[in-house]
Motif scaffolding. Structure first.
Motif, PDB file in Angstrom:
ATOM      1  N   UNK A   3     -27.506  21.858  50.357  1.00 45.62           N
ATOM      2  CA  UNK A   3     -26.820  20.831  49.609  1.00 45.62           C
ATOM      3  C   UNK A   3     -27.299  20.787  48.167  1.00 45.62           C
ATOM      4  N   UNK A   4     -26.364  20.612  47.243  1.00 41.05           N
ATOM      5  CA  UNK A   4     -26.685  20.434  45.829  1.00 41.05           C
ATOM      6  C   UNK A   4     -26.047  19.125  45.372  1.00 41.05           C
ATOM      7  N   UNK A   5     -26.680  18.426  44.419  1.00 41.21           N
ATOM      8  CA  UNK A   5     -26.129  17.133  43.998  1.00 41.21           C
ATOM      9  C   UNK A   5     -25.055  17.261  42.917  1.00 41.21           C
ATOM     10  N   UNK A   6     -24.552  18.453  42.703  1.00 46.29           N
ATOM     11  CA  UNK A   6     -23.691  18.737  41.553  1.00 46.29           C
ATOM     12  C   UNK A   6     -22.477  17.805  41.437  1.00 46.29           C
ATOM     13  N   UNK A   7     -21.781  17.548  42.527  1.00 48.15           N
ATOM     14  CA  UNK A   7     -20.553  16.751  42.454  1.00 48.15           C
ATOM     15  C   UNK A   7     -20.736  15.351  43.051  1.00 48.15           C
TER      16      UNK A   7
ATOM     17  N   UNK B 170     -18.148  12.330  42.879  1.00 50.48           N
ATOM     18  CA  UNK B 170     -16.830  12.874  42.552  1.00 50.48           C
ATOM     19  C   UNK B 170     -15.988  12.955  43.822  1.00 50.48           C
TER      20      UNK B 170
ATOM     21  N   UNK C 120     -17.421  23.863  40.765  1.00 52.71           N
ATOM     22  CA  UNK C 120     -18.445  23.568  39.760  1.00 52.71           C
ATOM     23  C   UNK C 120     -17.897  23.801  38.350  1.00 52.71           C
TER      24      UNK C 120
ATOM     25  N   UNK D 268     -29.783  23.889  36.554  1.00 57.65           N
ATOM     26  CA  UNK D 268     -28.412  23.555  36.129  1.00 57.65           C
ATOM     27  C   UNK D 268     -27.692  22.653  37.131  1.00 57.65           C
ATOM     28  N   UNK D 269     -27.820  23.015  38.416  1.00 53.74           N
ATOM     29  CA  UNK D 269     -27.066  22.304  39.455  1.00 53.74           C
ATOM     30  C   UNK D 269     -27.631  20.903  39.728  1.00 53.74           C
ATOM     31  N   UNK D 270     -28.791  20.627  39.180  1.00 56.05           N
ATOM     32  CA  UNK D 270     -29.432  19.351  39.482  1.00 56.05           C
ATOM     33  C   UNK D 270     -29.412  18.403  38.291  1.00 56.05           C
ATOM     34  N   UNK D 271     -28.751  18.796  37.231  1.00 54.76           N
ATOM     35  CA  UNK D 271     -28.688  17.938  36.041  1.00 54.76           C
ATOM     36  C   UNK D 271     -27.764  16.758  36.315  1.00 54.76           C
TER      37      UNK D 271
ATOM     38  N   UNK E 277     -23.727  16.783  34.236  1.00 58.25           N
ATOM     39  CA  UNK E 277     -22.830  17.913  34.471  1.00 58.25           C
ATOM     40  C   UNK E 277     -21.452  17.753  33.841  1.00 58.25           C
ATOM     41  N   UNK E 278     -20.894  16.545  33.981  1.00 58.24           N
ATOM     42  CA  UNK E 278     -19.514  16.360  33.536  1.00 58.24           C
ATOM     43  C   UNK E 278     -19.412  16.107  32.039  1.00 58.24           C
TER      44      UNK E 278
ATOM     45  N   UNK F 214     -35.551  21.171  46.763  1.00 57.09           N
ATOM     46  CA  UNK F 214     -34.503  21.854  47.528  1.00 57.09           C
ATOM     47  C   UNK F 214     -34.996  23.183  48.090  1.00 57.09           C
TER      48      UNK F 214
END
Lengths: 318, 193
Positions: free
Chosen positions: A35-39, A42, A307, B76-79, B82-83, B127
């Motif tokens: 799991x990544x917190x990217x979205x 959203x 992403x 990058x994926x944890x910033x 992002x949007x 992670x």
């Protein structure tokens, strides 16, 4: 990149960036915590006007691994069957607060319509529209092929230069074939399309691909990969070939044809497979078959697409 | 646009040797220490620090392969922004074979500013495993923290105005070593014109 509607207008740099990001996303799938917190925060709506288990599950897995909230909308049994238009559905989604829409539709161009009209202002991701395109499928095929060519560690940053991909079957009805023709050639691969005359489009002169009716001739031309397409009975309202036995004889990857191929040639299929028709079990179950690898890679590629579509979407807001 | 160089190659080298000594002293040796650089320049710094650690250990009669304790951690994926930022392709995360479980992870970055990158890095580390402890080493600390984060090892404290830009240049990436302050107010005026 605002939307992902087709591979035809995808630039080589963007395609390679999507594939490279998918490499990192694939690493996530190997971890204990997938799991990544990217979205986070959203909402992604999967708007499926056409049945699909594989693609929908793949998108849903991708969205959940990126921590998005997922709403699945199947047209069957919904207000669509009561006659609601795409416009009304889109406006409903806007009112709900959807941040991205993944759409599969039986009509070619439906995702484009959604992207161009002002019914909803979110990134639109085409998950297959009619006989037009299926960009994430082509990306996952390219991703799989890239691993076969350069190995998992050496794939980053590379294209598919020098590869020869033979795509066999129902090219006429296949959005997978169309998306692949454009993407594979953008990435530097040579493409040969093979099928019965009735299942090849009448005019492919604008396509960056060679066409032939003779499978054995194409297989003799040193392919890197052979991609079998599913014979889509549901899309065929006419008789496109006399019977399935004849199809299997002329255009199926029979056991004999499979054994005649080099052991390095990748056997690809977008699934689900019709065993004994377009592909023999010997080929489907061999170590050269990438079918399950393609499914696994599908999740990584879709994570990458989501992403890139959703990052920077509020650029300038802060 | 005014620009001045605040650290020369020799200053950077000295700072990295000092940090290497501090890491050894702080952890009473380097057993179980893993250096994770944050791309892009943190990775180059991590490799240099690992080489320094190896040479210090060699003087003490211990053999250490610098590559075996060095990795890179993409955040990058944890910033959390992002949007709001232009999309950027993530870099791979490479963890040394020994992993990070029950190890002391030293995160390495070039500049410590708001602290948001480090916050993202803490998530990124968790992670991939559960370290015994996480420490932070930076070449430059320029202040202006937005989160309660501080570095354990600092090459140079460089109090700066928000309008200034701190540029770390490293031979591996930029061809030469330097830390340069640029006054961005001038740049903005120029861009506005």
């Amino acid at each position: 990149m605002k939307h992902l509607l087709a591979t035809r207008d995808l630039r080589r740099d963007d395609a390679i960036m999507l594939l490279d990001t998918a490499e990192d996303m694939a690493d996530v799938s190997d971890r204990e915590v997938k799991k990544l917190p990217v979205l986070r925060g959203i909402t992604v709506v999967n708007l499926f006007y056409e049945d699909s288990t594989r693609t929908r599950i793949s998108f849903e897995a991708a969205e959940k691994r990126l921590s998005a909230d997922v709403i699945n909308f199947a047209a069957k049994g919904s207000s669509v069957s009561k006659g609601e238009s795409l416009k009304d559905t889109a406006q409903t989604l806007r009112a709900i607060g959807a941040d991205a829409v993944v759409i599969r539709h039986p009509s070619s161009g439906a995702p484009q319509l959604l992207a161009e009209r002002d019914w909803i202002d979110t990134p639109i991701l085409n998950a297959g529209d009619g006989m037009h395109e299926h960009p994430t499928q082509a990306l996952l095929d390219a991703f799989t092929l890239r691993h076969r060519l350069h190995g998992r560690d050496g794939a980053r940053g590379t294209g598919l230069d020098g590869a020869h991909v033979v795509i066999v079957g129902d090219i006429l009805h296949s959005r997978v074939a169309r998306s692949n023709v454009w993407l594979l050639s953008t990435l530097g691969a040579r493409v040969t399309l093979v099928g019965p005359p009735t299942l090849l489009p009448a005019d492919t002169s604008m396509w960056p691909a060679r066409t032939t009716y003779d499978l054995d001739e194409a297989l003799a031309d040193d392919p890197t990969a052979v991609m079998l397409l599913r014979i889509q009975a549901e899309r065929m309202r006419d008789a496109f070939f006399p019977n399935t036995r004849e199809y299997a004889t002329f255009w199926g990857l029979s056991e004999a044809r499979f054994h005649a191929l080099g052991s390095e040639v990748a056997i690809m299929h977008p699934g689900p497979m019709n065993r004994g028709l377009e592909i023999s079990s010997a080929a489907a179950d061999s170590s050269q078959s990438t079918v399950l690898e393609q499914v696994a890679n599908g999740v990584a590629v879709r994570m990458s697409a989501l992403y890139h579509l959703l990052s920077g979407s509020q650029e300038g807001a802060a | 646009m005014s620009q001045r160089t605040v650290l020369l190659p020799a200053d950077i080298e000295r700072a990295l040797v000092r940090i290497a000594h501090q890491i050894i002293e702080h952890n009473r040796g380097i057993d179980g220490v893993v250096l994770l650089g944050i791309p892009t320049r943190g990775v180059a710094l991590a490799k240099r620090l690992a080489r320094n650690l190896a040479s210090i250990e060699q003087q003490a009669g211990n053999e250490l392969d610098p590559a075996s304790i060095t990795g890179q951690l993409d955040v990058t994926m944890f910033r959390d922004d992002l949007r709001r930022r232009a999309p950027r392709a993530p870099q791979p995360t490479r963890i040394p074979p020994m992993g990070v479980d029950d190890k002391t992870v030293v995160l390495i970055d070039d500049v410590l500013y708001s602290g948001r990158t480090v916050r993202a890095a803490l998530d990124a580390v968790s992670a991939v495993g559960r370290p015994r402890a996480v420490q932070l080493a930076v070449l430059v600390d320029r202040g202006h923290r937005e989160l309660p984060i501080r570095a354990d090892f600092v090459g140079k404290n460089l109090p700066s105005a928000r309008s200034e830009r701190i540029g770390v240049e490293l031979a591996e990436i930029d061809g030469a070593d330097a830390v340069v302050i640029t006054d961005a107010t001038d740049t903005q005026t120029r861009e506005a014109e």
